[in-house]
Each structure stands twice: as structure tokens, then as C-alpha cells.
Design an enzyme around this catalytic site. Structure first.
Site, PDB file in Angstrom:
ATOM      1  CG  ASP A  41     -54.346   4.449  18.490  1.00 13.91           C
ATOM      2  OD1 ASP A  41     -55.300   5.220  18.431  1.00 13.91           O
ATOM      3  OD2 ASP A  41     -54.377   3.371  19.148  1.00 13.91           O
TER       4      ASP A  41
ATOM      5  CG  ASP B  64     -58.137   3.154  18.131  1.00 11.68           C
ATOM      6  OD1 ASP B  64     -57.338   2.342  18.623  1.00 11.68           O
ATOM      7  OD2 ASP B  64     -58.206   4.340  18.508  1.00 11.68           O
TER       8      ASP B  64
ATOM      9  CG  ASP C  49     -57.614   7.818  16.889  1.00 10.12           C
ATOM     10  OD1 ASP C  49     -58.628   8.090  16.217  1.00 10.12           O
ATOM     11  OD2 ASP C  49     -57.654   7.508  18.095  1.00 10.12           O
TER      12      ASP C  49
HETATM   13  N1  DCT Z   1     -54.170   7.771  25.599  1.00  4.60           N
HETATM   14  C1  DCT Z   1     -53.969   8.432  26.788  1.00  4.60           C
HETATM   15  N2  DCT Z   1     -54.990   9.130  27.318  1.00  4.60           N
HETATM   16  C2  DCT Z   1     -56.182   9.171  26.709  1.00  4.60           C
HETATM   17  C3  DCT Z   1     -56.394   8.496  25.501  1.00  4.60           C
HETATM   18  C4  DCT Z   1     -55.349   7.793  24.965  1.00  4.60           C
HETATM   19  O1  DCT Z   1     -52.881   8.403  27.356  1.00  4.60           O
HETATM   20  N3  DCT Z   1     -57.164   9.873  27.287  1.00  4.60           N
HETATM   21  C5  DCT Z   1     -53.066   7.010  25.047  1.00  4.60           C
HETATM   22  C6  DCT Z   1     -52.947   5.669  25.664  1.00  4.60           C
HETATM   23  C7  DCT Z   1     -53.141   4.698  24.589  1.00  4.60           C
HETATM   24  C8  DCT Z   1     -53.105   5.486  23.315  1.00  4.60           C
HETATM   25  O2  DCT Z   1     -53.251   6.828  23.665  1.00  4.60           O
HETATM   26  C9  DCT Z   1     -54.133   5.026  22.331  1.00  4.60           C
HETATM   27  O3  DCT Z   1     -55.420   5.101  22.916  1.00  4.60           O
HETATM   28  P1  DCT Z   1     -56.526   4.006  22.630  1.00  4.60           P
HETATM   29  O4  DCT Z   1     -56.565   3.688  21.192  1.00  4.60           O
HETATM   30  O5  DCT Z   1     -57.776   4.480  23.274  1.00  4.60           O
HETATM   31  O6  DCT Z   1     -56.000   2.792  23.497  1.00  4.60           O
HETATM   32  P2  DCT Z   1     -55.268   1.451  23.093  1.00  4.60           P
HETATM   33  O7  DCT Z   1     -54.345   1.161  24.208  1.00  4.60           O
HETATM   34  O8  DCT Z   1     -54.713   1.554  21.730  1.00  4.60           O
HETATM   35  O9  DCT Z   1     -56.423   0.398  23.162  1.00  4.60           O
HETATM   36  P3  DCT Z   1     -57.314  -0.237  21.989  1.00  4.60           P
HETATM   37  O10 DCT Z   1     -56.655  -1.510  21.673  1.00  4.60           O
HETATM   38  O11 DCT Z   1     -58.655  -0.435  22.585  1.00  4.60           O
HETATM   39  O12 DCT Z   1     -57.319   0.722  20.837  1.00  4.60           O
HETATM   40 MG    MG Z   2     -55.866   2.068  20.047  1.00  5.13          MG
END
Ligand code: DCT
Ligand code: MG
Length: 523
Positions: A358, A356, A447
Site C-alpha cells: 500500500d 499487498d 494499492d
Molecule cells: N484499512 C482500514 N479499513 C479497511 C481497509 C483497510 O482501516 N476496511 C487500513 C488498515 C490497513 C491499511 O488500510 C491497509 O489495508 P490492508 O492492505 O488490507 O492491510 P495490511 O495491514 O496492509 O495487511 P496485509 O499485510 O495483509 O496487506
Molecule cells: Mg496491505
């Protein structure tokens, strides 16, 4: 210090010099004659030493078999500066005051670059104060810290995307793209997550994380000595992978019916462990059967998940993330021109793909009411433009005086929305596709998080991840500093005060941690 300095001649015990050593090192031509390396076997082991010596020679470095007068750079592994000095004393060798004592990480970086790289503090072995005479007077100015000790906390390690331990990655392709390139221990951890076995999950995820942080490749069990988070169970698996190239336990997981089903079901946006468990127990094994079953009820999120499944399981590229960033900035700035918008998550850590995109949004000088309205307005705008495929806006439950959460995985209380946006392809692609009457857009998960301006540093740190990095930051704050950290605040339990921060650097400083850059947080 200049790397290509002349070899030193110091008051060192004379050792025989090998004939011809100036021109060739082993069977290879010397390209960097001004550097003369010696690699210490102590704690490194003879196999790894021989491997590194050969590798360095093949790259044009001059490497001595023995510590002669000519040596300018001594490279050691898992040794502090004091350990090396002690060794020199036992060998009755008086080192030159200019002999560089370096950690193997420097040599590894040189090997990667194919030439000598600059020596920085992180490479230089520290000799603690009050210890035997230092060969490097500068080293005594450095605070007492053993540079090569690997911390059990991911927030005290620098984990870039250069994973040296892909040997522990199962290369066999699973049915889904998400298994590709995953560390063997990440697969085992995920399986434990599916079984809700928290203890084993932690064991494997910490092992995966520490392996990713190592600046060298584990090629023998000797290499695992002194590395934290590698218990007996984990070491058995490492040994099997070293010997056989794969782990029977990992292979068993990859072939396990339950793991495969959970992996498939949770790949649908909106499907978590509970729903997966239900579908698995009902005997479902494929998404097509689930989709076509009339007796099943799906949430709005799951309906969107099925509708845009193909797009959502294919990774978001950096180019797509940048295009989404433009959309987000245009929309937010239309209502809040002074807003700060940061891309967070994996893309901020330098990843080229993600599941995704963010974003963190904040703005000084707006009222709480105005702040609360922005995401609503942005969503309306996209809706009117036909770009909104799915949205779920969660209102803020943030309270200024609330203590940070004790849970390492707690979700934050900021206002946020989980979206699926329609991202139109670039124009040339569009023209090509429309001739063939193909779809001209891709569904992308986005997000958006809105936070009060004074909390932006905490929110940015929390939303940058990785998850394992965040978990260890909070664990470190609790266990090592008697503090509480979450995405909103940092609280000092001893002083009973909230510690304010304007930047991530200030939060690290409050915690007494060296600053770790976002691209070094890929734990
Ligand atoms: N985060 C966290 N705890 C969670 C969910 C998310 O601390 N329960 C934080 C860590 C990373 C950030 O938010 C964004 O989450 P993701 O989009 O799920 O992770 P990402 O590292 O961006 O991985 P991806 O490349 O798969 O989106
Ligand atoms: Mg992410």
C-alpha cells in the site's frame, strides 16, 4: 538510572540473608550480581512467580525468595505502585528510597534480551500523588496513571510483532497459507465474519487483539485476570487451549465445510462474501470446478484474480515490496517530482510479508486538477511498459467540509487505484529462470492512494492500520472524546470544529493519547 548500580542499604526492616546467595541464585550462576530481584506473588500467583523466578535465575539473575535488604528491584504484575506500597506496609517492611518498583514487562524484556535492559517510564510502577510515601521520589513526578492497566482500546496498547501468545495460535496447516500463524481467536472471528455475525466477530477479534498485545505468555487462567476483552466464552477457549493444547471449537471451524469454502473462495482477488455464499449454495467446493463452469459470469477483477491466483496467494515479501516501492517512486516522480510517497499498511508496521503493498501519495503546491491526473499518468506509463496486469481507478469523492464518517470500517473518499503489477525478478534469478524457460516475474497486488496535502496525516494514520487499531482509534475518539475521526479529518463535536494536524503525533495529541509508533500498531 544505571542498571548495574551497587546494591543499596537503606532504612529497611532487617531480614535474614541467605548464605551463599551472593554467588548462586537457585542452582544457577549469577551473572548480574549488582541486581537483586524480588518477585511479588500478589496478583501474580505462585505458579507464575515460581516460573519467572526459575527463568530469571536460569538467565543469570539473582532472585531472592524473600524481600531482604539486598533486594534492589521489586517486580510486580497487575499491581500499581500504590498496591505495592500498601503490601509493604502490611508486611511492616520499610522500603529503601532507592528500591525500584517495576512492572513485570521489564523482567520479560530482560528475559528476552538475556541481560538487564534499561528501565524506562513504561516499566516503572507509578505511585499516585497524595499516596503513602513513595520509595522512588522520581515516581511522584509522573502523572497519575497506573502503568500496568491494560486498556480495552487497541490504540492505548503497544502491540508489536512479538506475539507472546502463540500458544493460542493453531499451528496445524490449513489448505491455504493464510491460516498459518493465525491466532485461534482470529480464526473464530473470521468464521463469524463469513457468517456475518457481527457481535461474535467483535468479541473474538478484540480478544485476539488484546492477547497479541500482552508482554507475557498466558500460562494459567490466573494470567487472564484483569485483562479486558476476555469474556466467559473467550476464557473457556483459553482454558481449553492451556489444558489440551488446542480448542475443539477452532478445530471444528477449520474442518467446517462452509468455512473452508469461504476461505478458499475469498482467497481469489475480487471475491467477497456475496459471491462466496452464491458459489457455496450452488454446491461448489473447489476453484477448478468454478473456473471451468461455463454458466458462471466473472467480473474483470475476478478474472484477474483467477489468472494470477498462484502469485497473489503467495505472500509479498519485504524485498518485493521494496522493489515495488522503487517502481512507484520512479513513475510518480516522473510526473510529480515533489511528491511525498509513503509505504503504508502492514509493511509500515514492520511486517516482513503482506498480501499487498500500500502507498500514500501527496504533494504540496499542486492544483486539484494536477493532483487528479497523476494516477492516470502513472497507470498509462505502466501500461506502455507492459507492467500493468490489472487496474481499477476510483475517482475522489472527497469533500472538504464533510464530517468524518461515523462508521468504524468506512472506506475513504480519496482517489485511489487497485492494481496488479508485473514485478520482474532480480537479474541473476532471471538468467537462471530463462535458461529453464520459466516465468520471470510475479504478479503483485498494489494499492495507490492520492490525498490532498493538508489531509496527509489523517490518511497516513488510516492507511497504516492495523484494521483493529483503526477501529479502536475511531471508537476511542467517539466514546471517550466526543470526537469523530476518519481517514480525512478529526472533528470535535463539543467545540464544533475540525482539528487540523500536520503529523500523526498531532492527531494522537488531539485525542489525548500517548503516541503509538507504527510498529506498535499491530493490533
Ligand atoms: N484499512 C482500514 N479499513 C479497511 C481497509 C483497510 O482501516 N476496511 C487500513 C488498515 C490497513 C491499511 O488500510 C491497509 O489495508 P490492508 O492492505 O488490507 O492491510 P495490511 O495491514 O496492509 O495487511 P496485509 O499485510 O495483509 O496487506
Ligand atoms: Mg496491505
Amino acid at each position: 538510572m544505571d542498571l548495574l548500580q551497587a546494591p543499596h542499604s537503606g532504612p529497611r526492616k532487617k531480614r535474614p540473608r541467605k548464605a551463599g546467595a551472593l554467588m548462586v541464585s537457585g542452582a544457577h550462576e549469577v551473572r548480574f550480581g549488582d541486581l537483586v530481584l524480588f518477585i511479588l506473588e500478589k496478583k501474580m500467583g505462585s505458579t507464575r512467580r515460581a516460573f519467572l523466578m526459575d527463568l530469571a535465575r536460569s538467565k543469570g539473575f539473582r532472585v531472592e525468595d524473600e524481600l531482604s535488604d539486598a533486594v534492589t528491584h521489586l517486580v510486580a504484575e497487575n499491581n500499581s505502585g500504590n498496591d505495592v506500597l500498601e503490601w509493604l506496609q502490611v508486611q511492616n517492611i520499610q522500603a529503601s528510597s532507592r528500591l525500584e518498583l517495576l512492572d513485570v514487562s521489564w523482567l520479560i524484556e530482560c528475559m528476552g534480551a538475556g541481560k538487564p535492559v534499561e528501565m524506562t517510564r513504561k516499566h516503572q510502577l507509578v505511585v499516585r500523588r497524595g499516596s503513602p510515601a513513595s520509595p522512588n521520589p522520581d515516581a511522584q513526578k509522573t502523572p497519575s496513571r497506573s502503568v500496568q492497566r491494560i486498556s480495552e482500546y487497541a490504540c492505548q496498547r503497544r502491540t508489536t510483532l512479538n506475539n507472546c501468545n502463540y500458544a493460542f495460535t493453531v499451528t496445524r496447516l490449513c489448505f491455504s497459507t493464510w491460516s498459518r500463524g493465525r491466532n485461534a481467536f482470529e480464526i473464530l472471528a473470521e468464521n463469524c465474519e463469513f457468517k456475518e455475525n457481527e457481535d461474535s466477530y467483535v468479541t473474538y477479534i478484540r480478544a485476539a487483539s488484546v492477547l497479541k498485545s500482552l508482554p507475557f505468555t498466558i500460562i494459567s487462567m490466573k494470567d487472564t485476570e484483569g485483562i479486558p476483552c476476555l469474556g466467559d466464552r473467550v476464557k473457556c477457549i483459553i482454558e481449553e487451549i492451556i489444558e489440551d493444547g488446542e480448542s475443539s471449537e477452532v478445530n471444528a471451524v477449520l474442518n467446517d465445510e462452509r468455512y473452508k469454502s469461504f476461505k478458499l473462495f475469498t482467497s481469489v482477488f475480487g471475491v467477497g462474501l456475496k459471491t462466496s455464499e452464491k458459489w457455496f449454495r450452488m454446491g461448489f467446493r473447489s476453484l477448478n470446478k468454478i473456473k471451468s463452469d461455463k454458466s458462471l459470469k466473472f467480473t474483470r477483477m475476478q478474472k484477474a484474480g483467477f489468472l494470477y491466483y498462484e502469485d497473489l496467494v503467495s505472500c509479498v515479501t519485504r524485498a518485493e515490496a521494496e522493489a515495488v516501492s522503487t517502481l512507484v517512486k520512479e513513475a510518480v516522480w516522473a510526473f510529480l517530482p515533489g511528491a511525498f510517497i509513503s509505504m503504508t499498511g502492514g509493511f509500515r508496521r514492520g511486517k516482513e510479508i503482506g498480501h499487498d503493498v500500500d502507498f500514500l501519495i501527496t504533494s504540496p503546491e499542486i492544483t486539484e486538477d494536477e493532483e487528479q491526473q497523476v494516477l492516470h499518468k502513472v497507470i498509462n506509463l505502466w501500461e506502455n511498459k507492459g507492467l500493468l496486469l490489472y487496474s481499477d481507478l476510483v475517482e475522489s469523492t472527497f469533500e472538504k467540509l464533510k464530517l468524518p464518517s461515523r462508521k468504524v470500517d468506512a472506506l475513504d473518499h480519496f482517489q485511489k487505484c487497485f492494481l496488479i503489477l508485473k514485478l520482474h525478478h532480480q537479474r541473476e534469478d532471471n538468467e537462471k529462470s530463462s535458461q529453464q524457460e520459466e516465468k520471470t516475474w510475479k504478479a503483485i497486488r498494489v494499492d495507490l492512494v492520492m490525498c490532498p496535502y493538508e489531509r496527509r496525516a489523517f490518511a497516513l494514520l488510516g492507511w497504516t492500520g492495523s484494521r483493529q487499531f483503526e477501529r479502536d482509534l475511531r471508537r476511542y475518539a467517539t466514546h471517550e472524546r466526543k470526537m469523530m475521526l476518519d481517514n480525512h479529518a478529526l472533528y470535535d463535536k463539543t467545540k464544533r470544529i475540525f482539528l487540523k494536524a500536520e503529523s500523526e503525533e498531532e492527531i494522537f495529541a488531539h485525542l489525548g493519547l500517548d503516541y503509538i509508533e507504527p510498529w506498535e500498531r499491530n493490533a
